[in-house]
Design a protein around this motif. Structure first.
Motif, short mmCIF file in Angstrom:
data_model
loop_
_atom_site.label_atom_id
_atom_site.label_comp_id
_atom_site.label_asym_id
_atom_site.label_seq_id
_atom_site.Cartn_x
_atom_site.Cartn_y
_atom_site.Cartn_z
N THR A 69 -11.52 16.14 4.95
CA THR A 69 -10.88 14.83 4.89
C THR A 69 -11.33 14.00 3.67
O THR A 69 -10.92 12.85 3.53
N CYS A 72 -3.30 20.10 1.84
CA CYS A 72 -1.98 19.63 1.44
C CYS A 72 -1.78 19.76 -0.08
O CYS A 72 -1.13 18.92 -0.72
N GLN A 129 -1.48 11.81 3.53
CA GLN A 129 -1.00 13.07 4.06
C GLN A 129 -1.69 13.49 5.36
O GLN A 129 -1.28 14.45 6.00
N ILE A 130 -2.77 12.79 5.72
CA ILE A 130 -3.53 13.20 6.89
C ILE A 130 -3.69 12.04 7.88
O ILE A 130 -3.60 10.87 7.52
N GLY A 131 -3.90 12.41 9.14
CA GLY A 131 -4.26 11.45 10.18
C GLY A 131 -5.58 11.89 10.77
O GLY A 131 -5.85 13.09 10.89
N TYR A 175 0.19 1.80 5.03
CA TYR A 175 0.68 3.06 4.48
C TYR A 175 2.05 2.92 3.80
O TYR A 175 2.60 3.91 3.33
N PRO A 180 1.76 12.04 9.04
CA PRO A 180 0.86 12.93 8.30
C PRO A 180 1.24 14.40 8.46
O PRO A 180 1.81 14.80 9.48
N THR A 211 3.55 19.21 12.41
CA THR A 211 2.21 18.69 12.14
C THR A 211 1.17 19.76 12.39
O THR A 211 1.14 20.38 13.46
#
Length: 325
Positions: free
Chosen positions: A65, A78, A92-94, A120, A169, A202
Protein backbone atom coordinates in the motif's frame (compact mmCIF):
# COMPACT_ATOMS: atom_id res chain seq x y z
CA UNK A 1 -1.96 -11.22 -21.33
CA UNK A 2 -3.00 -8.49 -18.94
CA UNK A 3 -0.58 -7.29 -16.28
CA UNK A 4 -1.16 -8.71 -12.77
CA UNK A 5 -2.78 -6.31 -10.33
CA UNK A 6 -0.10 -7.18 -7.77
CA UNK A 7 3.34 -8.35 -8.86
CA UNK A 8 6.01 -8.87 -6.20
CA UNK A 9 9.34 -10.51 -6.99
CA UNK A 10 11.86 -11.17 -4.24
CA UNK A 11 10.16 -8.59 -2.01
CA UNK A 12 12.21 -7.90 1.10
CA UNK A 13 12.03 -5.61 4.11
CA UNK A 14 14.77 -5.38 6.72
CA UNK A 15 14.67 -3.56 10.04
CA UNK A 16 17.66 -2.48 12.09
CA UNK A 17 17.28 -3.31 15.78
CA UNK A 18 19.56 -2.00 18.50
CA UNK A 19 20.33 -4.40 21.34
CA UNK A 20 22.16 -3.98 24.63
CA UNK A 21 25.56 -5.68 24.98
CA UNK A 22 26.73 -5.54 28.56
CA UNK A 23 26.07 -2.53 30.76
CA UNK A 24 27.34 0.27 28.52
CA UNK A 25 27.50 -1.02 24.96
CA UNK A 26 24.81 -1.42 22.33
CA UNK A 27 24.93 -3.60 19.27
CA UNK A 28 23.01 -3.55 15.99
CA UNK A 29 21.36 -6.49 14.26
CA UNK A 30 19.26 -6.72 11.11
CA UNK A 31 15.87 -8.43 11.25
CA UNK A 32 14.44 -9.79 7.98
CA UNK A 33 10.73 -9.14 8.47
CA UNK A 34 10.01 -10.08 4.85
CA UNK A 35 12.71 -12.23 3.29
CA UNK A 36 12.04 -12.63 -0.42
CA UNK A 37 8.31 -12.90 -1.10
CA UNK A 38 7.06 -13.73 -4.59
CA UNK A 39 3.38 -12.93 -5.05
CA UNK A 40 1.28 -12.48 -8.19
CA UNK A 41 -2.41 -11.60 -7.91
CA UNK A 42 -4.65 -11.28 -10.93
CA UNK A 43 -7.64 -8.99 -11.40
CA UNK A 44 -10.72 -10.11 -9.49
CA UNK A 45 -8.95 -12.61 -7.20
CA UNK A 46 -9.79 -12.85 -3.50
CA UNK A 47 -6.80 -14.24 -1.63
CA UNK A 48 -6.23 -14.96 2.04
CA UNK A 49 -2.81 -13.84 3.25
CA UNK A 50 -2.19 -15.35 6.67
CA UNK A 51 0.57 -16.18 9.11
CA UNK A 52 1.38 -16.23 12.82
CA UNK A 53 2.20 -13.05 14.72
CA UNK A 54 5.55 -11.70 13.53
CA UNK A 55 5.47 -13.69 10.28
CA UNK A 56 5.67 -10.55 8.11
CA UNK A 57 2.13 -10.26 6.75
CA UNK A 58 1.45 -6.75 8.09
CA UNK A 59 4.83 -5.59 6.81
CA UNK A 60 3.97 -7.00 3.39
CA UNK A 61 0.62 -5.19 3.39
CA UNK A 62 2.32 -1.90 4.27
CA UNK A 63 4.71 -2.30 1.35
CA UNK A 64 1.86 -3.16 -1.03
CA UNK A 65 0.00 0.00 0.00
CA UNK A 66 3.02 2.31 -0.14
CA UNK A 67 3.38 2.85 3.62
CA UNK A 68 6.80 1.15 3.82
CA UNK A 69 9.64 1.19 1.30
CA UNK A 70 10.94 -2.28 0.37
CA UNK A 71 14.56 -3.04 1.19
CA UNK A 72 14.87 -5.10 -1.97
CA UNK A 73 13.02 -6.84 -4.77
CA UNK A 74 10.56 -5.57 -7.34
CA UNK A 75 6.97 -4.52 -6.67
CA UNK A 76 4.11 -3.05 -8.68
CA UNK A 77 0.48 -2.62 -7.65
CA UNK A 78 -1.98 -1.62 -10.38
CA UNK A 79 1.06 -1.06 -12.61
CA UNK A 80 2.45 1.53 -10.16
CA UNK A 81 5.43 1.50 -7.79
CA UNK A 82 3.72 1.95 -4.41
CA UNK A 83 6.09 4.40 -2.68
CA UNK A 84 7.30 6.65 -5.54
CA UNK A 85 3.76 6.78 -6.99
CA UNK A 86 1.85 6.68 -3.73
CA UNK A 87 -0.56 9.51 -4.59
CA UNK A 88 -1.62 7.83 -7.84
CA UNK A 89 -1.84 4.47 -6.08
CA UNK A 90 -4.15 5.87 -3.39
CA UNK A 91 -6.80 6.45 -6.05
CA UNK A 92 -6.55 2.80 -7.12
CA UNK A 93 -6.74 1.04 -3.75
CA UNK A 94 -9.05 0.83 -0.76
CA UNK A 95 -7.74 0.00 2.70
CA UNK A 96 -9.37 -1.20 5.92
CA UNK A 97 -6.66 -1.69 8.54
CA UNK A 98 -7.71 -3.04 11.93
CA UNK A 99 -8.61 -0.33 14.40
CA UNK A 100 -7.53 2.60 12.20
CA UNK A 101 -10.49 4.54 10.89
CA UNK A 102 -10.98 6.52 7.69
CA UNK A 103 -14.26 7.94 9.01
CA UNK A 104 -14.72 11.31 10.73
CA UNK A 105 -15.39 10.55 14.39
CA UNK A 106 -17.87 13.33 15.19
CA UNK A 107 -19.72 13.44 11.87
CA UNK A 108 -22.73 11.37 10.86
CA UNK A 109 -21.77 8.42 8.69
CA UNK A 110 -23.55 10.00 5.71
CA UNK A 111 -21.31 13.09 5.92
CA UNK A 112 -18.16 10.95 6.10
CA UNK A 113 -19.19 9.34 2.84
CA UNK A 114 -19.82 12.76 1.26
CA UNK A 115 -16.34 13.91 2.30
CA UNK A 116 -14.85 10.76 0.76
CA UNK A 117 -16.45 11.74 -2.56
CA UNK A 118 -14.79 15.17 -2.49
CA UNK A 119 -11.47 13.74 -1.28
CA UNK A 120 -11.21 11.34 -4.23
CA UNK A 121 -13.02 13.66 -6.69
CA UNK A 122 -15.47 10.88 -7.52
CA UNK A 123 -18.26 11.87 -9.95
CA UNK A 124 -21.59 12.18 -8.11
CA UNK A 125 -23.37 9.56 -10.22
CA UNK A 126 -20.66 6.94 -9.60
CA UNK A 127 -20.56 7.76 -5.88
CA UNK A 128 -24.34 7.48 -5.53
CA UNK A 129 -24.46 4.17 -7.40
CA UNK A 130 -21.78 2.58 -5.23
CA UNK A 131 -23.27 3.98 -2.03
CA UNK A 132 -26.70 2.64 -2.94
CA UNK A 133 -25.25 -0.82 -3.48
CA UNK A 134 -23.39 -0.76 -0.17
CA UNK A 135 -26.50 0.50 1.64
CA UNK A 136 -28.46 -2.44 0.32
CA UNK A 137 -25.84 -5.16 0.90
CA UNK A 138 -24.58 -3.91 4.26
CA UNK A 139 -27.91 -2.61 5.59
CA UNK A 140 -26.61 0.90 6.37
CA UNK A 141 -29.83 2.91 6.30
CA UNK A 142 -30.59 2.45 9.98
CA UNK A 143 -27.49 4.39 11.10
CA UNK A 144 -26.49 6.68 8.21
CA UNK A 145 -27.34 9.75 10.28
CA UNK A 146 -25.60 8.52 13.45
CA UNK A 147 -22.24 10.07 14.41
CA UNK A 148 -19.41 7.59 13.92
CA UNK A 149 -18.43 7.74 17.59
CA UNK A 150 -21.86 6.36 18.54
CA UNK A 151 -21.76 3.38 16.18
CA UNK A 152 -21.23 -0.15 17.39
CA UNK A 153 -18.08 -1.93 16.22
CA UNK A 154 -20.05 -3.92 13.67
CA UNK A 155 -21.77 -0.82 12.29
CA UNK A 156 -18.48 1.06 12.10
CA UNK A 157 -16.79 -1.80 10.23
CA UNK A 158 -19.60 -1.80 7.68
CA UNK A 159 -19.06 1.95 7.32
CA UNK A 160 -15.29 1.45 6.90
CA UNK A 161 -15.85 -1.07 4.12
CA UNK A 162 -18.22 1.31 2.35
CA UNK A 163 -15.81 4.24 2.65
CA UNK A 164 -12.99 2.12 1.19
CA UNK A 165 -15.07 1.25 -1.88
CA UNK A 166 -16.84 4.50 -2.80
CA UNK A 167 -14.08 5.70 -5.14
CA UNK A 168 -14.11 2.41 -7.08
CA UNK A 169 -10.68 0.95 -6.16
CA UNK A 170 -9.13 -1.83 -8.22
CA UNK A 171 -7.71 -3.47 -5.08
CA UNK A 172 -9.15 -3.72 -1.58
CA UNK A 173 -6.73 -4.49 1.26
CA UNK A 174 -8.40 -5.81 4.41
CA UNK A 175 -6.62 -6.37 7.73
CA UNK A 176 -8.79 -8.26 10.27
CA UNK A 177 -12.15 -6.93 8.95
CA UNK A 178 -14.22 -9.13 11.29
CA UNK A 179 -12.16 -8.87 14.47
CA UNK A 180 -14.34 -8.33 17.53
CA UNK A 181 -17.60 -8.51 15.57
CA UNK A 182 -20.66 -10.38 16.76
CA UNK A 183 -22.03 -13.31 14.77
CA UNK A 184 -24.63 -11.23 12.90
CA UNK A 185 -22.12 -8.56 11.88
CA UNK A 186 -19.60 -11.17 10.77
CA UNK A 187 -22.21 -12.79 8.59
CA UNK A 188 -23.07 -9.44 7.00
CA UNK A 189 -19.43 -8.56 6.28
CA UNK A 190 -18.61 -12.02 4.90
CA UNK A 191 -21.70 -12.00 2.69
CA UNK A 192 -20.81 -8.57 1.35
CA UNK A 193 -17.22 -9.60 0.55
CA UNK A 194 -18.43 -12.78 -1.15
CA UNK A 195 -20.77 -10.74 -3.37
CA UNK A 196 -18.01 -8.22 -4.11
CA UNK A 197 -15.61 -11.01 -5.09
CA UNK A 198 -18.25 -12.73 -7.25
CA UNK A 199 -18.67 -9.54 -9.30
CA UNK A 200 -15.02 -9.92 -10.38
CA UNK A 201 -14.23 -6.20 -10.61
CA UNK A 202 -12.29 -5.81 -7.35
CA UNK A 203 -9.18 -7.69 -6.27
CA UNK A 204 -9.28 -8.42 -2.53
CA UNK A 205 -6.33 -9.22 -0.26
CA UNK A 206 -7.50 -10.40 3.16
CA UNK A 207 -5.33 -10.89 6.24
CA UNK A 208 -6.98 -12.35 9.30
CA UNK A 209 -6.52 -14.64 12.29
CA UNK A 210 -10.12 -15.80 11.90
CA UNK A 211 -9.66 -18.84 9.70
CA UNK A 212 -13.43 -19.15 9.31
CA UNK A 213 -13.18 -16.03 7.12
CA UNK A 214 -10.60 -17.77 4.96
CA UNK A 215 -12.62 -20.98 4.64
CA UNK A 216 -15.81 -19.17 3.65
CA UNK A 217 -14.32 -16.57 1.33
CA UNK A 218 -10.99 -17.54 -0.22
CA UNK A 219 -10.22 -20.04 -2.93
CA UNK A 220 -6.53 -19.16 -2.77
CA UNK A 221 -4.53 -19.14 0.46
CA UNK A 222 -1.05 -17.65 0.81
CA UNK A 223 0.70 -18.48 4.08
CA UNK A 224 3.78 -16.61 5.25
CA UNK A 225 6.08 -17.63 8.09
CA UNK A 226 9.41 -16.12 9.10
CA UNK A 227 9.11 -13.68 6.21
CA UNK A 228 8.78 -16.35 3.52
CA UNK A 229 5.83 -17.85 1.66
CA UNK A 230 5.42 -21.46 2.81
CA UNK A 231 2.18 -22.21 0.97
CA UNK A 232 0.43 -20.72 -2.05
CA UNK A 233 -2.61 -22.64 -3.24
CA UNK A 234 -6.10 -23.68 -2.27
CA UNK A 235 -7.15 -25.01 1.12
CA UNK A 236 -7.49 -28.56 -0.23
CA UNK A 237 -3.83 -28.48 -1.28
CA UNK A 238 -2.91 -27.27 2.21
CA UNK A 239 -4.74 -30.24 3.74
CA UNK A 240 -3.03 -32.63 1.34
CA UNK A 241 0.45 -31.19 1.88
CA UNK A 242 0.36 -31.25 5.67
CA UNK A 243 -1.38 -34.53 6.18
CA UNK A 244 -4.84 -33.35 7.15
CA UNK A 245 -7.28 -36.21 7.37
CA UNK A 246 -11.03 -36.36 7.56
CA UNK A 247 -12.51 -38.46 10.33
CA UNK A 248 -15.37 -40.93 10.08
CA UNK A 249 -17.34 -41.26 13.31
CA UNK A 250 -19.46 -44.42 13.50
CA UNK A 251 -22.01 -45.16 16.24
CA UNK A 252 -22.86 -48.85 16.60
CA UNK A 253 -25.83 -50.66 18.13
CA UNK A 254 -23.50 -53.09 19.90
CA UNK A 255 -19.73 -53.18 20.52
CA UNK A 256 -17.64 -54.71 17.74
CA UNK A 257 -14.85 -56.95 19.04
CA UNK A 258 -12.78 -56.85 15.86
CA UNK A 259 -13.32 -53.80 13.59
CA UNK A 260 -12.53 -54.53 9.93
CA UNK A 261 -9.31 -53.38 8.28
CA UNK A 262 -9.96 -51.21 5.22
CA UNK A 263 -7.32 -49.71 2.96
CA UNK A 264 -7.17 -45.94 3.34
CA UNK A 265 -8.81 -45.90 6.80
CA UNK A 266 -7.09 -46.17 10.18
CA UNK A 267 -8.89 -46.77 13.46
CA UNK A 268 -8.01 -43.81 15.67
CA UNK A 269 -10.09 -44.23 18.83
CA UNK A 270 -12.74 -46.47 20.34
CA UNK A 271 -15.32 -45.08 22.78
CA UNK A 272 -15.25 -46.34 26.36
CA UNK A 273 -18.38 -48.40 25.80
CA UNK A 274 -17.16 -49.66 22.44
CA UNK A 275 -20.15 -48.18 20.65
CA UNK A 276 -18.31 -45.32 18.96
CA UNK A 277 -15.46 -45.82 16.50
CA UNK A 278 -13.41 -42.98 15.02
CA UNK A 279 -11.40 -43.62 11.85
CA UNK A 280 -8.87 -41.38 10.11
CA UNK A 281 -9.68 -41.34 6.43
CA UNK A 282 -6.86 -41.06 3.88
CA UNK A 283 -8.95 -41.68 0.76
CA UNK A 284 -11.52 -39.35 -0.82
CA UNK A 285 -14.43 -41.71 -0.11
CA UNK A 286 -15.68 -43.33 3.09
CA UNK A 287 -17.85 -45.79 1.12
CA UNK A 288 -15.60 -48.86 1.45
CA UNK A 289 -15.23 -48.35 5.18
CA UNK A 290 -18.96 -47.96 5.79
CA UNK A 291 -19.75 -50.99 3.63
CA UNK A 292 -17.27 -53.16 5.55
CA UNK A 293 -18.68 -52.03 8.90
CA UNK A 294 -22.27 -52.57 7.81
CA UNK A 295 -21.45 -56.20 6.99
CA UNK A 296 -20.13 -56.75 10.51
CA UNK A 297 -22.40 -54.73 12.78
CA UNK A 298 -25.57 -52.68 13.00
CA UNK A 299 -24.76 -49.00 12.38
CA UNK A 300 -26.88 -46.40 14.14
CA UNK A 301 -25.23 -43.26 12.78
CA UNK A 302 -22.31 -42.16 10.62
CA UNK A 303 -20.76 -38.71 10.26
CA UNK A 304 -17.75 -37.44 8.34
CA UNK A 305 -15.84 -34.67 10.13
CA UNK A 306 -13.81 -32.38 7.90
CA UNK A 307 -10.30 -31.42 9.09
CA UNK A 308 -10.02 -28.21 11.10
CA UNK A 309 -7.98 -25.64 9.21
CA UNK A 310 -6.70 -24.19 12.51
CA UNK A 311 -4.99 -27.51 13.23
CA UNK A 312 -3.68 -27.77 9.68
CA UNK A 313 -2.08 -24.33 9.82
CA UNK A 314 -0.63 -25.03 13.28
CA UNK A 315 0.98 -28.23 11.95
CA UNK A 316 2.27 -26.32 8.95
CA UNK A 317 3.94 -23.70 11.13
CA UNK A 318 5.59 -26.45 13.14
CA UNK A 319 6.77 -28.25 10.00
CA UNK A 320 8.31 -25.11 8.47
CA UNK A 321 9.82 -23.68 11.65
CA UNK A 322 13.64 -23.87 11.53
CA UNK A 323 15.21 -26.14 14.16
CA UNK A 324 16.54 -24.54 17.33
CA UNK A 325 20.25 -23.83 17.29
Amino acid sequence: MTEPVIDARGLRRDFTVRTRIGRFRRGVRVVNAVAGVDLTVERGELIGYIGPNGAGKSTTMKMLTGVLTPSGGQLTVCGLRPVPQRVKLAAQIGVVFGQRSSLWWDLPLRDSFALQRHLYRTPSAEHDTRLRRCRDLLDLDGFLDTPVRQLSLGQRMRGELTAALLHGPAVLFLDEPTIGLDVVSKRAVRGFLADLAAAGDTTIVLTTHDLADIERLCRRLVVIDHGRVVHDGDIAALHARYGARRQVVVDLAAPLADPPTVAGATLATVGEDGLRLVFRLETPSAGALITALAQRAEIRDVSVVEPDIDDVVARMYEADRPPAQ
